[in-house]
Design an enzyme around this catalytic site. Structure first.
Site, PDB file in Angstrom:
ATOM      1  N   VAL A  17      18.198 -46.334  -0.085  1.00 44.55           N
ATOM      2  CA  VAL A  17      18.378 -46.695  -1.265  1.00 44.55           C
ATOM      3  C   VAL A  17      19.688 -46.263  -1.800  1.00 44.55           C
ATOM      4  O   VAL A  17      20.612 -45.893  -1.016  1.00 44.55           O
ATOM      5  CB  VAL A  17      17.254 -45.392  -1.862  1.00 44.55           C
ATOM      6  N   ASN A  18      20.085 -46.431  -2.964  1.00 48.94           N
ATOM      7  CA  ASN A  18      21.525 -46.311  -3.398  1.00 48.94           C
ATOM      8  C   ASN A  18      21.947 -44.859  -3.660  1.00 48.94           C
ATOM      9  O   ASN A  18      21.150 -44.086  -3.924  1.00 48.94           O
ATOM     10  CB  ASN A  18      21.498 -46.987  -4.892  1.00 48.94           C
ATOM     11  N   PRO A  51      25.044 -43.737  -5.278  1.00 45.75           N
ATOM     12  CA  PRO A  51      26.172 -44.129  -6.360  1.00 45.75           C
ATOM     13  C   PRO A  51      26.892 -42.846  -6.548  1.00 45.75           C
ATOM     14  O   PRO A  51      26.459 -41.681  -6.332  1.00 45.75           O
ATOM     15  CB  PRO A  51      25.514 -44.461  -7.645  1.00 45.75           C
ATOM     16  N   SER A  93      21.328 -45.035   4.239  1.00 48.70           N
ATOM     17  CA  SER A  93      22.125 -44.933   3.248  1.00 48.70           C
ATOM     18  C   SER A  93      23.098 -43.888   3.571  1.00 48.70           C
ATOM     19  O   SER A  93      23.130 -43.225   4.274  1.00 48.70           O
ATOM     20  CB  SER A  93      21.271 -44.257   1.975  1.00 48.70           C
ATOM     21  N   ALA A 124      29.833 -55.728   7.253  1.00 48.71           N
ATOM     22  CA  ALA A 124      30.730 -56.033   6.227  1.00 48.71           C
ATOM     23  C   ALA A 124      30.042 -57.113   5.332  1.00 48.71           C
ATOM     24  O   ALA A 124      29.655 -58.359   5.967  1.00 48.71           O
ATOM     25  CB  ALA A 124      31.897 -56.717   7.069  1.00 48.71           C
ATOM     26  N   GLU A 125      29.794 -57.133   4.379  1.00 48.11           N
ATOM     27  CA  GLU A 125      29.396 -58.198   3.350  1.00 48.11           C
ATOM     28  C   GLU A 125      30.069 -59.434   3.614  1.00 48.11           C
ATOM     29  O   GLU A 125      31.384 -59.535   3.636  1.00 48.11           O
ATOM     30  CB  GLU A 125      29.524 -57.857   1.931  1.00 48.11           C
ATOM     31  N   CYS A 150      31.152 -49.615  -1.184  1.00 50.72           N
ATOM     32  CA  CYS A 150      31.231 -48.751  -0.228  1.00 50.72           C
ATOM     33  C   CYS A 150      32.590 -47.928  -0.101  1.00 50.72           C
ATOM     34  O   CYS A 150      32.767 -46.704  -0.261  1.00 50.72           O
ATOM     35  CB  CYS A 150      30.997 -48.898   1.135  1.00 50.72           C
TER      36      CYS A 150
END
Length: 684
Positions: free
Chosen positions: A141-142, A144, A182, A216-217, A328
Site C-alpha cells: 500500500v501507499n 506518502p 511498501s 525502476a519504473e 520514491c
C-alpha cells in the site's frame, strides 16, 4: 562459476544465516500455494504478475478501489510498463506451463514474455476472502509523506500500512507470513508485529518479513525478471529464519540463489531508503555540475561520460535533467531526514535535505533559463511541453518535474500545450490541481493535446520534459518514414468537441500517425476554439465549490495550418471517452479535490480523431504507434522539420533531457538550449 558462487556464499554472512536456519530449524516447512497482495499500484500489480508468471503459486491482488481492479481485469491496464500487458494477460488465464516450456526464457528485446505461464493471477475487491485464503501476504500500500501534524512534509504517513495490518489480524484464523513490501521508515516492522500480536485470534502466529522492491519504473518487468538482488529481512529467531526461507523459495524458482540475500528486519528496511537516497544524490550531483557546464562552456554529457568510466563511479544515474521525479526518491530522502532529526542527527538531516534542495533548484533554474531566452516575458506566448511522465516508458507522473515547470509557465501567463504518449489527460489535470495552480488560470492557459504536432502548432518554444524515444532526432535506429508516407501539418483539423473533420479532410485523418512534409512555413497567430461538453468536474473539499475544467479561450480566427479548407460540412466522429481517474493506492482520496465525473476531454487541443485510435474501455486515447511500443515496435519519431514549419519565429527548443541532436535542429532554424550545455545564442 561454481567456485565463484561458493566463494560468494562463504563471504556473505547474510547468506550463511539463511543456509544455517534452513538446516537446523525443526519446523516443517510449509509450501506456499497462495499469495495475496494488498495494493494494486506500481509495485503490487507488476510484482504480483511476475511472481504468478515465474512461480507455481496463485497470486491474488486486492484493492478496495473497484474501478482500479476492473481496469486490471480489462485490456486497458491502469498503469503502463513495457511487457506488463502480455504478462497480465497470460497469467490471468491461469494456464499451466507444460514441461517443454520450462526452459523458455522471455525475450527481453521484444516483449519479455514466454508463451505459457506457470502460476495464476487474480484480481479482487474481496479483501477479507483474499486474506483468509493466503499463506503469505504482501503489503504493497501507499506510504506518502505526511501532510499534517508532527512530521508534516517529511515523515511517512503509515495510515494505509496500519489499516492493512489490522485487516490481516482481524480476518486471519491461521498462521500467516506478512511481508512488508511498501517503502517504510526503519523499524516499521516492529509496529506491524505489535499490532498483529495485539489483535490476533487465539493460536494464530504471524511472521513479519521485510522484502523491499528495487524496481525502476519503465524497466520494472525486466527488473523483476532479472533482479540485481532480492533482499529479505527477518527476525533473528528460528521461525523468522524459516519464514525467510519460505519466501526465498518462491524467488528461487527464477532468481539465482546467490542474488537472494537475507538480513535483519531493520537493515532490510533501511537498505531501500539508502539505495534511493544514494541514487537521488547522484542525480543532484550531476545536475549541480550542469550549472557549471552552462557557465563555462563544458558539456555535461561529456563530463558525465568521463566520470562514468571510473570503475569506482560507474555510468548509471549520471544523466543531467530538469530534476528527479517519481514516487520514491523525494519521499525516501524525507524519511531519512525525519529519522535523522528524530535521532538528533541534525547535520545528517541537513546533508540529505540538500539533495532535495538541489533538485528543486534545478527545476527553478531551468524555468528561469527558458524565461530569459524568451526575452524575459512569457505572457501570451505558447509553450509546447513534450512529456509529462517523470521518465520514459511509464505513465507515472508523481513528482514529475513537468508539474513544476508547467505551473511556473502558467504563473507567467503563458499558453501551455502538453503532450505525453502515455499519461491520461485527467491525470495531468489532477497533478496540476494538486500542485496548487490557480484553477481559473489552468482553464484559460493549459491545453492537453493528442499529438506532439498539435501541441507545437504556432508555438514560440518547445520544451522537452520526458525522454520518450519518439521525441529524439538522434540517429539511434528510429523509424525512417518514406517520403510518400508524409502528410502536411495542415491536414490536422481543430474544432469543437466532439471531434470533427471537414469533408475535404476526412480522407487524411490518419495524419496523426504519419510524419508531415515541411511544406508550410510560418503560422498565423491564433487562439484555440472554445470547448463544449461536460469536461471534468471537481469538488474542492475545503469550500465544497464545484469547478468544471473546460476551455475558456474564445476562438478569434482561423489558422491556415489548421483549417486550410475552412469549416464547411463538419462530419462528426464518435465522442471520445476516458476512464474516471484511478487511485494508485488502496485509498480513494489522493489529492485535494474529488473527481465527481470525467466524461469527455477537458481543455484538450481540439483535433480530429482517427478511426483506429483506441478509446474503448476508458483507454488513454493515445496513438496506435505509442500503443505498440512495448511490444517491440519502435514508435514513429517526430519530424522536427514539420514542427519547425508550424512554429512562430524565432523558434526555440529547450532540451530538458539532452536527447536531441542540436546541430540538426539548428540546421532547421531552431535556437537550442539544453541543460548542462551552452545554447545556440551564446557566442564563444
Amino acid at each position: 562459476m561454481a567456485l565463484a558462487s561458493a566463494a560468494f556464499e562463504r563471504s556473505n554472512p547474510a547468506m550463511d544465516k539463511l543456509n544455517v536456519s534452513t538446516a537446523i530449524v525443526e519446523i516443517p516447512q510449509k509450501t506456499i500455494k497462495k499469495i495475496t497482495c494488498m495494493g494494486s499500484g506500481f509495485v503490487g500489480g507488476p510484482t504480483s504478475a511476475v511472481i504468478a508468471y515465474k512461480s507455481d503459486v496463485e497470486v491474488t491482488v486486492v484493492d478496495i478501489n473497484a474501478e482500479r481492479i476492473a481496469a486490471w481485469k480489462s485490456k486497458s491496464l491502469p498503469i503502463y510498463e513495457p511487457g506488463l500487458d502480455e504478462i497480465v494477460q497470460a497469467v490471468s488465464a491461469g494456464v499451466q506451463r507444460s514441461q517443454q516450456h520450462d526452459s523458455h526464457e522471455p525475450n527481453a528485446k521484444s516483449d519479455y514474455v514466454a508463451p505459457v505461464p506457470r502460476g495464476r493471477l487474480l484480481f479482487s475487491t474481496d479483501v477479507d476472502q483474499a486474506i483468509a485464503g493466503a499463506d503469505l501476504i504482501f503489503v504493497c500500500v501507499n506510504t506518502p509523506t505526511k501532510s499534517h501534524g508532527i512530521g508534516k512534509g517529511s515523515a511517512a504517513d503509515l495510515d494505509f500500512v496500519e489499516a492493512a495490518t489490522r485487516s490481516i489480524a482481524r480476518v486471519a484464523t491461521q498462521d500467516k507470513i506478512v511481508v512488508e513490501k511498501s517503502t517504510v521508515p526503519c523499524r516499521t516492522a516492529q509496529s506491524i508485529r505489535e499490532i498483529l500480536a495485539a489483535n490476533a485470534h487465539s493460536g494464530v502466529r504471524f511472521d513479519v518479513l521485510s522484502n523491499p522492491e528495487f524496481l525502476a519504473e519503465g524497466t520494472a518487468i525486466r527488473d523483476l525478471l532479472n533482479p540485481d538482488r532480492i533482499i529479505i529481512g527477518s527476525m533473528p529467531t528460528p521461525t523468522g529464519y524459516q519464514a525467510a526461507a519460505m519466501l526465498a523459495g518462491i524467488y528461487e524458482q527464477w532468481v539465482p540463489r546467490e542474488r537472494i540475500i537475507t538480513m535483519n528486519l531493520w537493515s532490510s528496511e533501511l537498505s531501500k531508503l539508502a539505495a534511493n537516497a544514494m541514487l537521488a544524490q547522484r542525480i543532484s550531483s550531476v545536475n549541480a555540475l550542469s550549472a557549471i557546464c552552462e557557465a563555462t562552456g563544458a558539456d555535461v554529457d561529456e563530463v558525465s561520460y568521463a566520470c562514468g568510466l571510473d570503475s569506482r563511479i560507474g555510468p548509471q544515474m549520471l544523466k543531467a535533467g530538469p530534476g528527479f521525479g517519481g514516487s520514491c526518491f523525494q519521499k525516501d530522502i524525507f524519511n531519512i531526514v525525519y529519522l535523522s532529526e528524530s535521532l538528533h542527527l541534525y547535520e545528517i538531516a541537513d546533508y540529505w535535505r540538500a539533495v532535495i534542495n538541489m533538485n528543486e533548484h534545478q527545476k527553478q533554474r531551468f524555468t528561469k533559463r527558458i524565461i530569459s531566452c524568451l526575452y524575459n516575458n512569457l505572457a501570451g506566448k505558447k509553450l509546447a511541453v513534450l512529456g509529462f511522465a517523470f521518465k520514459k516508458n511509464t505513465s507515472d507522473t508523481r513528482e514529475s518535474p513537468a508539474i513544476t515547470l508547467v505551473s511556473n509557465f502558467v504563473a507567467e501567463r503563458a499558453q501551455v500545450a502538453i503532450y505525453d504518449p502515455r499519461v491520461q489527460e485527467n491525470q495531468i489535470w489532477r497533478e496540476l490541481v494538486s500542485n496548487g495552480s490557480d484553477t481559473e488560470m489552468l482553464k484559460r492557459n493549459v491545453s492537453v493535446c493528442r499529438t506532439a504536432y498539435e501541441a507545437c502548432v504556432a508555438a514560440d518554444a518547445v520544451v522537452v520534459m520526458t525522454e520518450w524515444d519518439e521525441f529524439s532526432n538522434k540517429a539511434t535506429g528510429g523509424t525512417t518514414v518514406k517520403q510518400e508516407e508524409r502528410k502536411p501539418l495542415a491536414t490536422i483539423n481543430v474544432n469543437n468537441s466532439p471531434s470533427t473533420y471537414t469533408s475535404s479532410q476526412d480522407a487524411d485523418h490518419d495524419a496523426y500517425e504519419q510524419l508531415g512534409s515541411p511544406n508550410l512555413v510560418g503560422a498565423a497567430s491564433f487562439q484555440v476554439p472554445s470547448r463544449k461538453g461536460t469536461g471534468v468536474i471537481i469538488k474542492d473539499p475545503s469550500s465544497g465549490q464545484i469547478k468544471t475544467f473546460t476551455n475558456q479561450r474564445p476562438f478569434s480566427g482561423s489558422n491556415p495550418l489548421l483549417f486550410p479548407h475552412g469549416f464547411s460540412t463538419p462530419v462528426q466522429s464518435p465522442p471520445r471517452q476516458i476512464l474516471r481517474p484511478q487511485s494508485r493506492y488502496v485509498s480513494t482520496q489522493q489529492f485535494p479535490g474529488e473527481y465527481l465525473t470525467s466524461e469527455g476531454f477537458p481543455n484538450t487541443c481540439e483535433t480530429a480523431q482517427p478511426t483506429d485510435m483506441p478509446h474503448s474501455n476508458g483507454a488513454s486515447g493515445r496513438l496506435q504507434t505509442a500503443e505498440v511500443a512495448h511490444k517491440g515496435a519502435t514508435p514513429t519519431r517526430l519530424d522536427w522539420a514539420r514542427i519547425a514549419s508550424g512554429m512562430r519565429k524565432p523558434r526555440f527548443v529547450f532540451d530538458g533531457r539532452n536527447i536531441l541532436d542540436h546541430s540538426k535542429l539548428e540546421a532547421l532554424g531552431f535556437r537550442v538550449e539544453a541543460i548542462g550545455k551552452r545554447g545556440t545564442n551564446v557566442s564563444e
